[in-house]
Design a protein around this motif. Structure first.
Motif, PDB file in Angstrom:
ATOM      1  N   LEU A   5      -4.902  39.162  54.858  1.00 32.05           N
ATOM      2  CA  LEU A   5      -4.548  38.734  56.177  1.00 32.05           C
ATOM      3  C   LEU A   5      -4.421  39.790  57.255  1.00 32.05           C
ATOM      4  CD1 LEU A   5      -1.406  36.049  55.510  1.00 32.05           C
ATOM      5  CD2 LEU A   5      -3.851  35.691  55.828  1.00 32.05           C
ATOM      6  N   ARG A   6      -4.086  41.022  56.782  1.00 34.92           N
ATOM      7  CA  ARG A   6      -3.991  42.013  57.888  1.00 34.92           C
ATOM      8  C   ARG A   6      -5.287  42.503  58.363  1.00 34.92           C
ATOM      9  NH1 ARG A   6       0.330  43.830  54.297  1.00 34.92           N
ATOM     10  NH2 ARG A   6       2.125  44.198  55.464  1.00 34.92           N
ATOM     11  N   HIS A   7      -5.223  42.570  59.766  1.00 35.06           N
ATOM     12  CA  HIS A   7      -6.492  42.832  60.635  1.00 35.06           C
ATOM     13  C   HIS A   7      -7.717  41.758  60.275  1.00 35.06           C
ATOM     14  CE1 HIS A   7      -4.143  46.479  61.536  1.00 35.06           C
ATOM     15  NE2 HIS A   7      -4.144  46.769  60.427  1.00 35.06           N
ATOM     16  N   PHE A   8      -7.470  40.758  59.917  1.00 35.25           N
ATOM     17  CA  PHE A   8      -8.475  39.654  59.798  1.00 35.25           C
ATOM     18  C   PHE A   8      -8.161  38.279  60.378  1.00 35.25           C
ATOM     19  CE2 PHE A   8     -11.114  37.623  56.265  1.00 35.25           C
ATOM     20  CZ  PHE A   8     -12.161  37.311  57.124  1.00 35.25           C
ATOM     21  N   PRO A   9      -8.165  38.195  61.569  1.00 39.65           N
ATOM     22  CA  PRO A   9      -7.551  37.070  62.426  1.00 39.65           C
ATOM     23  C   PRO A   9      -8.419  35.724  61.649  1.00 39.65           C
ATOM     24  CG  PRO A   9      -9.293  38.207  63.965  1.00 39.65           C
ATOM     25  CD  PRO A   9      -8.989  39.081  62.530  1.00 39.65           C
ATOM     26  N   TYR A  10      -9.342  35.595  61.220  1.00 36.32           N
ATOM     27  CA  TYR A  10      -9.851  34.409  60.662  1.00 36.32           C
ATOM     28  C   TYR A  10      -9.045  34.134  59.415  1.00 36.32           C
ATOM     29  CZ  TYR A  10     -13.157  31.097  58.220  1.00 36.32           C
ATOM     30  OH  TYR A  10     -13.735  30.062  57.665  1.00 36.32           O
TER      31      TYR A  10
ATOM     32  N   THR B 117       8.672  41.691  56.434  1.00 36.30           N
ATOM     33  CA  THR B 117       7.697  42.698  56.861  1.00 36.30           C
ATOM     34  C   THR B 117       6.158  41.944  57.175  1.00 36.30           C
ATOM     35  OG1 THR B 117       8.925  44.183  55.383  1.00 36.30           O
ATOM     36  CG2 THR B 117       6.778  45.002  56.044  1.00 36.30           C
ATOM     37  N   LEU B 118       5.617  41.292  56.331  1.00 37.14           N
ATOM     38  CA  LEU B 118       4.480  40.583  56.613  1.00 37.14           C
ATOM     39  C   LEU B 118       4.470  40.064  58.010  1.00 37.14           C
ATOM     40  CD1 LEU B 118       1.541  40.123  55.861  1.00 37.14           C
ATOM     41  CD2 LEU B 118       2.401  38.234  54.474  1.00 37.14           C
ATOM     42  N   LEU B 119       5.333  39.232  58.106  1.00 43.03           N
ATOM     43  CA  LEU B 119       5.264  38.627  59.471  1.00 43.03           C
ATOM     44  C   LEU B 119       5.491  39.555  60.694  1.00 43.03           C
ATOM     45  CD1 LEU B 119       7.650  35.345  58.833  1.00 43.03           C
ATOM     46  CD2 LEU B 119       5.448  35.399  58.928  1.00 43.03           C
ATOM     47  N   TYR B 120       6.251  40.628  60.439  1.00 39.15           N
ATOM     48  CA  TYR B 120       6.713  41.503  61.774  1.00 39.15           C
ATOM     49  C   TYR B 120       5.213  42.202  61.851  1.00 39.15           C
ATOM     50  CZ  TYR B 120       8.040  46.047  63.880  1.00 39.15           C
ATOM     51  OH  TYR B 120       8.020  47.102  64.546  1.00 39.15           O
ATOM     52  N   ASP B 121       4.351  42.535  60.712  1.00 37.69           N
ATOM     53  CA  ASP B 121       3.140  43.245  61.046  1.00 37.69           C
ATOM     54  C   ASP B 121       2.143  42.384  61.532  1.00 37.69           C
ATOM     55  OD1 ASP B 121       4.223  45.592  59.812  1.00 37.69           O
ATOM     56  OD2 ASP B 121       3.387  45.304  57.838  1.00 37.69           O
TER      57      ASP B 121
ATOM     58  N   MET C 202       3.233  42.160  65.421  1.00 36.06           N
ATOM     59  CA  MET C 202       2.778  43.278  65.915  1.00 36.06           C
ATOM     60  C   MET C 202       1.393  43.669  66.152  1.00 36.06           C
ATOM     61  SD  MET C 202       5.629  44.747  67.304  1.00 36.06           S
ATOM     62  CE  MET C 202       5.161  46.170  67.882  1.00 36.06           C
ATOM     63  N   GLU C 203       0.734  43.120  65.219  1.00 37.13           N
ATOM     64  CA  GLU C 203      -0.853  43.418  65.300  1.00 37.13           C
ATOM     65  C   GLU C 203      -1.379  42.828  66.539  1.00 37.13           C
ATOM     66  OE1 GLU C 203      -4.066  41.684  62.249  1.00 37.13           O
ATOM     67  OE2 GLU C 203      -2.545  43.033  61.268  1.00 37.13           O
TER      68      GLU C 203
END
Length: 429
Positions: free
Chosen positions: A267-272, A304-308, A311-312
């Motif tokens: 999920l990180r840095h991958f909006p799709y 932490t995942l939701l926060y990231d 914030m991303e």
């Protein structure tokens, strides 16, 4: 002169009666003359033109007006003293340049050269015993290079072992364990994808063996980290759905940990992927973890995942816009994460974690509450339990921060936590 000698006798012999008037008149002068004769006889009075030995001490007597000299203890005077000091310094070494002939000096130098040569040879022999010659090392390195395998070749062997029906469970798990080390590198992960290893690992998520499922998720998460090409292939290969199934069903804690790790990497840095995650009900799956027993260690990881993710998106919107960046912003705008978080009442789920005793957990939760404040303020204002928890935290961290200051740490960890608590309290007023 005869008068002086007679007078000298007079002074050396006892005088009977009184001296005559003429003698008394010459007494001072005769006394000085007699004294001079006595000193010359003792060798302490130099005569006119008389040479004084080297090292003698000469002075002028202010009472008599005569020069006086004290001879040295030896004939050579001070030179003897210097020579004596020189002998003491050099010991028994014969420093006389005439004591050696030129032939003897040549022989001595030859012996010194032979001695140095022997010492050098012994040192070289010692070095040879400790170290091998460079030629031998080169040969061994050449042999090693012939047998050395590349990362690609190693991964091929590991994938073959994992996929082989002849391999035991332990061998397949060991192959996955080793693969995780190699696919951390971006290029290796791409090779892993090209040789078909990624799809095999994704399929391994369906295994009935918990150990295989756990290590397959671990390898998948390592390959997905900061690797867009692998992320795209993984979501197209059905990895997202399989990871959500593992998290939603009853599985051992170790398996869910690795599945959550793989999900976070995807999920990180991958909006799709984030958009597909919301469509597949990913937030509900994560929220269900808070209702399962024994999953407390996953709470802070989910927060932490939701926060990231929040914030991303916020940081990207605040950054300078370019053509490529504008396209990415448009992709993130299609991800309705924050509205889904508020709708599913994650505001309360997150804030309730402030009651946990670990300071590290509280720190991460305070940051997430601070980010959610803009969307959950009204919900937080009506939460009496949150108000009580914040008051207790402020009292606790005031004491801990004061203790830090007494120990000389003015900007300590607890002072920072106290600042976060005070900021939230201030915003809720």
């Amino acid at each position: 002169m005869m008068l002086i000698l007679k007078t000298w006798k007079c002074f050396t012999q006892p005088i009977s009666g009184k001296p005559s008037v003429q003698m008394r008149a010459h007494l001072p002068r005769l006394w000085r003359a007699a004294t001079l004769l006595r000193r010359r006889a003792a060798g302490t009075e130099p005569g006119k033109g008389q040479a004084v030995p080297a090292g003698s001490r000469v002075r002028l007597n202010l009472q008599t007006g005569e020069r006086e000299a004290k001879l040295p203890d030896s004939e050579n005077g001070r030179s003897d003293t210097r020579e004596e000091r020189r002998r003491k310094r050099l010991g028994k070494v014969d420093v006389d340049s005439n004591s050696f002939t030129s032939q003897e000096l040549k022989k001595a130098l030859a012996k010194m050269k032979e001695s140095e040569k022997a010492e050098r040879k012994a040192h070289e022999e010692e070095v040879r015993k400790k170290f091998r010659p460079i030629e031998q090392l080169k040969e061994e390195f050449e042999k090693m290079n012939v047998k050395m395998e590349t990362d690609y070749e190693i991964m091929v062997k590991l994938i073959s072992k994992f996929n082989s029906s002849a391999s035991t469970l332990d061998e397949r798990v060991a192959a996955l364990y080793d693969l995780e080390y190699y696919v951390h590198q971006v290029d290796n992960a791409k090779d892993f994808l090209s040789m078909g290893g990624l799809q095999l690992v994704i399929d391994g998520l369906n295994s009935t063996e918990a150990a295989l499922k756990e290590h397959a998720a671990f390898v998948l998460g390592a390959a997905l980290s900061s690797n867009p090409k692998v992320q795209i292939e993984a979501i197209e290969g059905g990895a997202l759905q399989k990871l959500l199934v593992i998290l939603a069903t009853e599985q051992p804690l170790a398996v869910k940990k690795k599945a959550l790790f793989a999900l976070s990497s995807m999920l990180r840095h991958f909006p799709y992927a984030q958009q597909q995650f919301l469509k597949l009900g990913g937030l509900q799956v994560l929220r269900s973890l808070f209702r399962q027993k024994g999953m407390e260690t996953l709470y802070v990881r989910v927060v932490t995942l939701l926060y990231d993710l929040i914030m991303e998106k916020m940081l990207l919107e605040d950054s300078q816009h370019g053509d490529q960046m504008e396209e990415k912003i448009q992709q993130y705008r299609q991800v309705k994460l924050v509205p889904a978080v508020v709708e599913q009442d994650w505001c309360v789920v997150v804030s309730n974690l402030l009651a946990m005793p670990e300071h590290d957990t509280r720190e991460k939760v305070l940051k997430t509450v601070g980010v959610l404040m803009a969307f959950c303020k009204e919900r937080y204002r009506g939460d009496q339990a949150l108000s009580t928890t914040l008051s207790l935290l402020r009292s606790e961290y005031e004491e801990l921060a004061a203790e830090e200051q007494r120990e000389g740490d003015k900007d300590g960890y607890f002072k920072e936590l106290l600042g976060s608590v005070n900021t939230i309290i201030q915003e809720l007023r």
